[in-house]
Design an enzyme around this catalytic site. Structure first.
Site, short mmCIF file in Angstrom:
data_model
loop_
_atom_site.label_atom_id
_atom_site.label_comp_id
_atom_site.label_asym_id
_atom_site.label_seq_id
_atom_site.Cartn_x
_atom_site.Cartn_y
_atom_site.Cartn_z
N LEU A 38 -0.08 -3.29 2.94
CA LEU A 38 -1.21 -3.61 3.88
C LEU A 38 0.09 -4.33 5.19
CD1 LEU A 38 -4.70 -3.54 4.53
CD2 LEU A 38 -3.33 -1.74 6.07
N ASP A 39 0.52 -4.10 5.91
CA ASP A 39 1.51 -5.29 6.34
C ASP A 39 0.69 -6.26 6.72
OD1 ASP A 39 3.57 -3.56 6.04
OD2 ASP A 39 3.28 -2.40 8.46
N LYS A 40 1.11 -7.18 7.44
CA LYS A 40 0.86 -8.51 7.53
C LYS A 40 -0.19 -8.82 8.96
CE LYS A 40 1.83 -13.64 8.41
NZ LYS A 40 3.32 -14.94 7.61
#
Length: 282
Positions: A38-40
């Site tokens: 999951l992207d930051k």
């Protein structure tokens, strides 16, 4: 050593890797991984794997996903998220009727190019590393499946479109935002992203890392898609030693091998008709 998987509610502003730190500390092991980055800037459900369950990462990553995303029209960043540098602007903001019409083109089997800032491998290097170094490269389009897109809201004054998207593994929501905007003669980026479902696992059943407990650890018994096979007591040692035992299985099918007393012995995966490999031996 503990074995199991966790449904973690990843907080915005932390990388998936950083999210694992308190899990490693709590279970006192470095044998912790996750199944699907999951992207930051994103939040939502992240499946963390502990102990021998790390060997099931590919299975969990293959599961379908569901997201709630917010697209902002009129601006595009190099990362296609809020943390990037603005690279494109337009005064044209599409109307709701046109958006609804174009959204239909993004449901079904589609081809999309992953964002330049992504973990895709390009000749042995991650795309985002090449992009950070200003390298020129092309990313081939990939086939993905988008099962459903529901429009939740659209605020023309703030140029914000909220969607619920159900899709296959490997689907980039940032690419959908980019491509949808381009098809409408505009530009956009994903201003917020929340993963709400992975396979049968839902965000509402997840836990924050600060609320971890032994009870948070889930066993294989919850995987209803894994058929349980009872192994005769005379063959248990064969299984524990990774020897072949005759079992009916289809290619890419997972099965759990158990003793008649209920002890989980192993997980196998079909590699051909009635042929398999051991994924985990307990």
């Amino acid at each position: 050593m503990e074995n199991g998987f966790l449904l973690i509610n990843k907080e915005q502003g932390k990388t998936s890797f950083e999210t694992l730190f308190p899990i490693k500390k709590y279970f006192n092991t470095n044998h912790v991984g996750h199944a699907g980055i999951l992207d930051k800037f994103a939040s939502g459900i992240l499946i963390a794997l502990v102990g021998k369950y790390t060997k099931l990462a590919n299975y969990f990553m293959s599961l379908d996903k569901e997201y709630v995303a917010e697209f902002r029209f009129g601006l595009e960043t190099d990362t296609l998220d809020p943390n990037g540098r603005i690279v494109n602007k337009t005064d044209y903001i599409p109307n709701l009727e046109d958006i609804d019409l174009k959204l239909k083109d993004f449901v079904g089997e589609i081809y999309q190019s992953p964002p330049r800032f992504s973990s895709v491998h390009i000749n042995g290097s991650r795309a985002y590393k090449l992009a950070l170094n200003g390298k020129f490269f092309e990313i081939k389009k990939r086939r993905v499946n988008v099962y459903d897109i529901q429009r939740l809201s659209y605020d023309f004054s703030s140029s914000l479109l909220s969607l619920k998207i159900s899709c296959s593994k490997g689907t980039y929501i940032r690419s959908i935002a980019r491509d949808l905007a381009y098809s409408l003669n505009s530009c956009a980026y994903v201003s917020s992203l929340k993963r709400t479902k992975v396979g049968i696992f839902r965000l509402e059943d997840s836990t924050l890392c600060k609320n971890l407990s032994k009870a948070s650890l889930i066993s294989l018994e919850s995987l209803k898609s894994f058929e349980k096979v009872c192994i005769d007591s005379s063959k248990i040692n064969l299984v524990k030693n990774g020897a072949y035992v005759e079992i009916q299985i289809n290619i890419n099918e997972f099965k759990i091998l158990k003793s008649r007393e209920g002890e989980i012995l192993a997980v196998i995966k079909g590699i051909d008709l009635n042929k398999y490999k051991y994924v985990i031996i307990f």
